[in-house]
Design a protein around this motif. Structure first.
Motif, PDB file in Angstrom:
ATOM      1  N   ASP A   1       0.805  -1.218   0.000  1.00 43.43           N
ATOM      2  CA  ASP A   1       0.000   0.000   0.000  1.00 43.43           C
ATOM      3  C   ASP A   1       0.842   1.274   0.000  1.00 43.43           C
ATOM      4  N   ASP A   2       2.156   1.148   0.088  1.00 38.31           N
ATOM      5  CA  ASP A   2       3.062   2.297   0.071  1.00 38.31           C
ATOM      6  C   ASP A   2       3.530   2.532  -1.370  1.00 38.31           C
ATOM      7  N   ALA A   3       3.099   3.639  -1.956  1.00 37.51           N
ATOM      8  CA  ALA A   3       3.431   3.931  -3.353  1.00 37.51           C
ATOM      9  C   ALA A   3       4.941   4.021  -3.560  1.00 37.51           C
ATOM     10  N   GLY A   4       5.649   4.571  -2.562  1.00 37.47           N
ATOM     11  CA  GLY A   4       7.101   4.692  -2.689  1.00 37.47           C
ATOM     12  C   GLY A   4       7.780   3.341  -2.758  1.00 37.47           C
ATOM     13  N   ILE A   5       7.334   2.399  -1.930  1.00 36.91           N
ATOM     14  CA  ILE A   5       7.927   1.061  -1.950  1.00 36.91           C
ATOM     15  C   ILE A   5       7.576   0.350  -3.258  1.00 36.91           C
ATOM     16  N   ARG A   6       6.340   0.517  -3.725  1.00 41.93           N
ATOM     17  CA  ARG A   6       5.958  -0.098  -5.000  1.00 41.93           C
ATOM     18  C   ARG A   6       6.851   0.400  -6.123  1.00 41.93           C
ATOM     19  N   GLU A   7       7.097   1.713  -6.137  1.00 43.74           N
ATOM     20  CA  GLU A   7       7.938   2.278  -7.188  1.00 43.74           C
ATOM     21  C   GLU A   7       9.379   1.787  -7.072  1.00 43.74           C
ATOM     22  N   THR A   8       9.888   1.749  -5.838  1.00 43.70           N
ATOM     23  CA  THR A   8      11.256   1.271  -5.613  1.00 43.70           C
ATOM     24  C   THR A   8      11.405  -0.179  -6.059  1.00 43.70           C
ATOM     25  N   LEU A   9      10.449  -1.018  -5.677  1.00 47.59           N
ATOM     26  CA  LEU A   9      10.516  -2.429  -6.048  1.00 47.59           C
ATOM     27  C   LEU A   9      10.367  -2.618  -7.550  1.00 47.59           C
ATOM     28  N   ALA A  10       9.513  -1.827  -8.166  1.00 48.62           N
ATOM     29  CA  ALA A  10       9.332  -1.942  -9.616  1.00 48.62           C
ATOM     30  C   ALA A  10      10.635  -1.649 -10.348  1.00 48.62           C
ATOM     31  N   HIS A  11      11.336  -0.586  -9.926  1.00 50.91           N
ATOM     32  CA  HIS A  11      12.626  -0.248 -10.550  1.00 50.91           C
ATOM     33  C   HIS A  11      13.649  -1.347 -10.279  1.00 50.91           C
TER      34      HIS A  11
END
Length: 243
Positions: free
Chosen positions: A12-22
């Protein structure tokens, strides 16, 4: 071009989702990000997923509940992201079949390595070798099993693979490399790795129970993985004929 493994990220943390996606994209994976379990389950049937990375504490819901739902639908590998102080939930997660845990804040290299290890183990389980494995200096034989330490695989002597989670494999490898001596819970927790060193003692009991179900003919009367009350556990590799 060979397709890349698709990894679902549910956090649910957009920052973690973005970090993991990269992170996943940079390491040869194709990420698919979801904010909650409803979003993920809506698309689950449409994605040809290889693994799911699930935050243990989703907003307003439990990542463990999602892991249970996934297990009911598909044999999809699961890695759970967890924080300090979540020991009880981790234990429940082991019982529901999560394949591995990574502690937040996580080391990017370690997370990628864990994902690859889980995928490798699942791939070996899906594609059994046509011929039984041969004993080598890097394999340990016990009962009707062969543990291949170089490739981190457990197989029956017939060649049939035995699926193990990372935690199950690490603890079994530690046992077979330290046979016929009593091993305490602190030793076993240390063998599991630094990301698991905050687990409660019951974690070991859960893993032992799961291993017995996989390697013992009668799990309630174990011959290889025995308990020494008040002391710990002992692994007996060589048994008399018929053991």
């Amino acid at each position: 071009m060979e397709s890349r493994p698709k990894i679902a990220v549910i956090d649910d943390d957009a920052g973690i989702r973005e970090t993991l996606a990269h992170l996943l994209a940079e390491n040869g994976f194709e990420p698919a990000s979801f904010e909650n379990s409803a979003d993920f389950l809506s698309y689950f049937g449409e994605y040809d997923l290889s693994l799911a990375v699930i935050d243990l504490k989703l907003r307003g819901e439990s990542g463990l509940t999602l892991a249970q739902q996934i297990r009911q639908l598909h044999d999809l590998p699961i890695v759970i992201l967890t924080g300090v102080g979540d020991e009880i939930d981790k234990i429940i997660g082991l019982e529901t079949g999560a394949d591995d845990y990574v502690m937040k804040p996580f080391n990017p290299r370690e997370l990628v390595a864990r994902i690859r290890a889980v995928l490798r183990r699942y791939e070996h389980a899906r594609v059994p070798d046509a011929t039984p494995p041969l004993a080598t200096p890097d394999t340990v034989q016990f009962g009707g099993f062969l543990l291949d330490i170089e490739n981190c695989e457990l197989t029956r002597q017939s060649g049939e693979p035995v699926s193990l989670t990372n935690a199950e494999y690490r603890i079994l490898e530690f046992f077979v490399q330290n046979p016929n001596r009593i091993i305490t819970r602190p030793e076993l927790l240390e063998a599991l790795g630094s990301d698991l060193n905050r687990f409660l003692d019951r974690t070991i009991d859960v893993l032992i129970l799961r291993l017995r179900r996989k390697i013992e003919r009668v799990p309630s009367k174990p011959k290889h993985l025995q308990t020494r009350r008040g002391a710990g556990y002992i692994f007996v590799a060589n048994l008399d004929a018929g053991g």
